[in-house]
Design a protein around this motif. Structure first.
Motif, PDB file in Angstrom:
ATOM      1  N   MET A   1      11.648 -10.859  -0.506  1.00 54.69           N
ATOM      2  CA  MET A   1      11.802  -9.438  -0.153  1.00 54.69           C
ATOM      3  C   MET A   1      11.761  -8.593  -1.419  1.00 54.69           C
ATOM      4  SD  MET A   1      14.916  -7.511   1.852  1.00 54.69           S
ATOM      5  CE  MET A   1      14.653  -8.447   3.346  1.00 54.69           C
ATOM      6  N   LYS A   2      10.923  -7.585  -1.428  1.00 55.33           N
ATOM      7  CA  LYS A   2      10.756  -6.722  -2.584  1.00 55.33           C
ATOM      8  C   LYS A   2      11.265  -5.308  -2.277  1.00 55.33           C
ATOM      9  CE  LYS A   2       8.496  -9.924  -4.885  1.00 55.33           C
ATOM     10  NZ  LYS A   2       9.061 -10.617  -6.041  1.00 55.33           N
ATOM     11  N   ASN A   3      11.749  -4.652  -3.314  1.00 56.15           N
ATOM     12  CA  ASN A   3      12.204  -3.273  -3.214  1.00 56.15           C
ATOM     13  C   ASN A   3      11.042  -2.374  -3.641  1.00 56.15           C
ATOM     14  OD1 ASN A   3      13.954  -1.119  -2.890  1.00 56.15           O
ATOM     15  ND2 ASN A   3      14.695  -1.240  -4.992  1.00 56.15           N
ATOM     16  N   ILE A   4      10.426  -1.679  -2.679  1.00 51.72           N
ATOM     17  CA  ILE A   4       9.169  -0.971  -2.925  1.00 51.72           C
ATOM     18  C   ILE A   4       9.320   0.510  -2.609  1.00 51.72           C
ATOM     19  CG2 ILE A   4       6.748  -0.783  -2.221  1.00 51.72           C
ATOM     20  CD1 ILE A   4       6.864  -3.793  -1.555  1.00 51.72           C
ATOM     21  N   LEU A   5       8.803   1.338  -3.497  1.00 51.02           N
ATOM     22  CA  LEU A   5       8.807   2.786  -3.309  1.00 51.02           C
ATOM     23  C   LEU A   5       7.374   3.260  -3.104  1.00 51.02           C
ATOM     24  CD1 LEU A   5      10.145   5.637  -3.435  1.00 51.02           C
ATOM     25  CD2 LEU A   5       9.799   5.546  -5.931  1.00 51.02           C
ATOM     26  N   ILE A   6       7.178   4.123  -2.108  1.00 50.08           N
ATOM     27  CA  ILE A   6       5.855   4.688  -1.846  1.00 50.08           C
ATOM     28  C   ILE A   6       5.931   6.198  -1.937  1.00 50.08           C
ATOM     29  CG2 ILE A   6       3.940   4.875  -0.216  1.00 50.08           C
ATOM     30  CD1 ILE A   6       4.763   2.243   0.966  1.00 50.08           C
ATOM     31  N   LEU A   7       5.177   6.742  -2.869  1.00 51.48           N
ATOM     32  CA  LEU A   7       5.027   8.190  -2.975  1.00 51.48           C
ATOM     33  C   LEU A   7       3.810   8.580  -2.139  1.00 51.48           C
ATOM     34  CD1 LEU A   7       5.450   8.489  -6.856  1.00 51.48           C
ATOM     35  CD2 LEU A   7       7.211   8.800  -5.139  1.00 51.48           C
ATOM     36  N   GLY A   8       4.055   9.169  -0.991  1.00 44.63           N
ATOM     37  CA  GLY A   8       2.969   9.503  -0.074  1.00 44.63           C
ATOM     38  C   GLY A   8       2.784   8.423   0.964  1.00 44.63           C
ATOM     39  N   GLY A   9       3.777   8.252   1.841  1.00 45.63           N
ATOM     40  CA  GLY A   9       3.705   7.189   2.835  1.00 45.63           C
ATOM     41  C   GLY A   9       3.881   7.673   4.259  1.00 45.63           C
ATOM     42  N   THR A  10       3.642   8.969   4.500  1.00 42.32           N
ATOM     43  CA  THR A  10       3.912   9.511   5.837  1.00 42.32           C
ATOM     44  C   THR A  10       2.665   9.778   6.663  1.00 42.32           C
ATOM     45  OG1 THR A  10       3.981  11.777   4.945  1.00 42.32           O
ATOM     46  CG2 THR A  10       6.075  10.576   5.106  1.00 42.32           C
ATOM     47  N   ARG A  11       1.471   9.559   6.083  1.00 47.03           N
ATOM     48  CA  ARG A  11       0.271   9.755   6.897  1.00 47.03           C
ATOM     49  C   ARG A  11      -0.902   8.935   6.352  1.00 47.03           C
ATOM     50  NH1 ARG A  11      -1.350  16.112   5.650  1.00 47.03           N
ATOM     51  NH2 ARG A  11      -1.635  15.925   3.389  1.00 47.03           N
ATOM     52  N   PHE A  12      -1.888   8.758   7.213  1.00 46.84           N
ATOM     53  CA  PHE A  12      -3.144   8.087   6.918  1.00 46.84           C
ATOM     54  C   PHE A  12      -2.897   6.678   6.379  1.00 46.84           C
ATOM     55  CE2 PHE A  12      -7.693   8.871   5.112  1.00 46.84           C
ATOM     56  CZ  PHE A  12      -8.227   8.307   6.249  1.00 46.84           C
ATOM     57  N   PHE A  13      -3.610   6.248   5.345  1.00 45.35           N
ATOM     58  CA  PHE A  13      -3.472   4.858   4.919  1.00 45.35           C
ATOM     59  C   PHE A  13      -2.121   4.595   4.269  1.00 45.35           C
ATOM     60  CE2 PHE A  13      -5.783   6.904   1.401  1.00 45.35           C
ATOM     61  CZ  PHE A  13      -5.037   6.524   0.292  1.00 45.35           C
ATOM     62  N   GLU A  23       6.289  -5.186   7.941  1.00 46.77           N
ATOM     63  CA  GLU A  23       5.978  -6.413   8.686  1.00 46.77           C
ATOM     64  C   GLU A  23       6.174  -7.653   7.812  1.00 46.77           C
ATOM     65  OE1 GLU A  23       2.023  -5.875  10.093  1.00 46.77           O
ATOM     66  OE2 GLU A  23       2.569  -4.326  11.553  1.00 46.77           O
ATOM     67  N   ASP A  24       5.931  -7.484   6.515  1.00 47.26           N
ATOM     68  CA  ASP A  24       6.098  -8.606   5.585  1.00 47.26           C
ATOM     69  C   ASP A  24       7.547  -8.778   5.127  1.00 47.26           C
ATOM     70  OD1 ASP A  24       3.422  -9.211   5.729  1.00 47.26           O
ATOM     71  OD2 ASP A  24       2.877  -8.126   3.907  1.00 47.26           O
ATOM     72  N   GLY A  25       8.443  -7.927   5.641  1.00 45.52           N
ATOM     73  CA  GLY A  25       9.861  -8.102   5.377  1.00 45.52           C
ATOM     74  C   GLY A  25      10.394  -7.433   4.134  1.00 45.52           C
ATOM     75  N   HIS A  26       9.654  -6.474   3.568  1.00 46.09           N
ATOM     76  CA  HIS A  26      10.096  -5.824   2.342  1.00 46.09           C
ATOM     77  C   HIS A  26      10.987  -4.616   2.632  1.00 46.09           C
ATOM     78  CE1 HIS A  26       7.486  -8.391   0.058  1.00 46.09           C
ATOM     79  NE2 HIS A  26       6.423  -8.005   0.737  1.00 46.09           N
ATOM     80  N   TRP A  67      12.521  -0.672  -9.325  1.00 49.54           N
ATOM     81  CA  TRP A  67      11.579  -0.929  -8.242  1.00 49.54           C
ATOM     82  C   TRP A  67      10.641  -2.069  -8.622  1.00 49.54           C
ATOM     83  CZ3 TRP A  67      12.906   1.939  -4.128  1.00 49.54           C
ATOM     84  CH2 TRP A  67      13.619   3.116  -4.364  1.00 49.54           C
ATOM     85  N   GLU A  68      10.437  -2.987  -7.690  1.00 48.25           N
ATOM     86  CA  GLU A  68       9.461  -4.051  -7.925  1.00 48.25           C
ATOM     87  C   GLU A  68       8.053  -3.456  -8.031  1.00 48.25           C
ATOM     88  OE1 GLU A  68       9.783  -7.288  -8.369  1.00 48.25           O
ATOM     89  OE2 GLU A  68      11.972  -7.331  -8.186  1.00 48.25           O
ATOM     90  N   VAL A  69       7.756  -2.536  -7.117  1.00 46.46           N
ATOM     91  CA  VAL A  69       6.447  -1.876  -7.103  1.00 46.46           C
ATOM     92  C   VAL A  69       6.649  -0.425  -6.706  1.00 46.46           C
ATOM     93  CG1 VAL A  69       4.090  -1.868  -6.190  1.00 46.46           C
ATOM     94  CG2 VAL A  69       5.340  -4.026  -6.341  1.00 46.46           C
TER      95      VAL A  69
END
Length: 295
Positions: A1-13, A23-26, A67-69
């Motif tokens: 399990m990784k701790n991941i931050l996404i800047l821009g994760g609310t639409r499209f890809f 789904e991968d459990g992160h 953050w891992e990624v």
């Protein structure tokens, strides 16, 4: 399990990427201004911030986590890149920047990563309003690769399409063919690289497991002529497109490049990623969107 931050994760890809990681459990955190609703409920953590404001970004990630990624889908300028270099110093093990085919000029050959070298590209500082989209991306890459103290990979995507494309670039053409409105395309023989939103998310997710740095091209296998795209739309709509080499601005195609604009994906393929053929999904997407538009 990784701790991941996404800047821009609310639409499209970006939204598709969040789903894949969950789904991968992160453990996934999305950074958002809070203006766009998302479907993730309590499955994600949210940080409310203004990506264009360094202080806001710094305050949002000031809790001491490493953050891992970090995925950055919303960096459009050298200043935003410099802010990230400063704020995430010592706080991230790997940084994946979403860049663009736009860093390359249209040309007769397939662009390779070496054609625009961000490690030596001259840096000029400024915000996203100070540069064109293409130059902003080139400069953002340059800042990250020349100034970041953490590993960075920049994914150069072409135009991303899908039923969830909020810019509706493909629908632009379908609607005009359906209505008999002219479409401005200076060169129907020009070829484009494309990728669909599902594979864009898949590639970003896969890249998390790779120890690759530097720029990397990502697009569907093969390319497509603009005349083929128009032909597929004509087939699905039963209407003949009206194509003009010159047109009013409102009818100018978002695909209307003067010459071919394609990428070479040998680097990604050498790492083991296999892209799906462009002709496997573009006609199918046109068929799906055409039926929606007709209804």
């Amino acid at each position: 399990m990784k701790n991941i931050l996404i800047l821009g994760g609310t639409r499209f890809f970006g939204k598709r990427l969040v789903e894949r990681l969950l789904e991968d459990g992160h453990e996934v955190t999305i950074a958002t201004r809070g203006n766009t609703p998302d479907p993730f409920g309590d499955r994600v953590e949210r940080l409310v911030l203004d990506r264009e404001n360094k202080e806001s970004l710094a305050q949002a990630v000031a809790d001491g986590r490493v953050w891992e990624v970090v995925y950055d889908n919303i960096c459009y300028s050298p200043q935003a890149a410099q802010d990230a270099c400063d704020v995430f110093q010592g706080k991230v093990k790997r940084y994946i920047l979403t860049s663009s085919l736009s860093v390359y000029d249209p040309s007769s050959h397939r662009n390779q990563e070496k054609d625009v070298n961000p490690y030596i590209y001259p840096i000029t500082m400024g915000g996203k309003d100070d540069f064109s989209y293409a130059e902003g991306k080139r400069l953002a890459e340059a800042v990250f690769f020349q100034k970041a103290d953490f590993p960075v990979c920049a994914v150069r995507f072409p135009i991303v399409l899908g039923e969830d494309d909020y810019t509706e670039r493909l629908e632009f053409h379908i609607r005009r063919v359906q209505s008999g409105t002219p479409i401005g395309m200076p060169n129907l023989s020009a070829k484009l690289s494309l990728i669909d939103s599902e594979e864009a998310a898949s590639f970003l997710s896969w890249l998390r497991t790779q120890r690759v740095e530097g720029p990397i091209n990502a697009c569907s296998q093969g390319d497509v002529k603009l005349s083929d795209i128009i032909g597929w739309i004509e087939k699905e709509t039963g209407r003949k497109a009206i194509i003009q080499r010159e047109s009013a601005k409102e009818n100018a195609s978002p695909f209307g490049v003067p010459e071919s604009w394609t990428m070479d994906t040998s680097k990604a393929e050498r790492l083991g990623y296999s892209f799906k053929p462009i002709r496997l999904w573009v006609p199918a997407l046109i068929k799906q969107l055409s039926q929606q538009e007709i209804v």
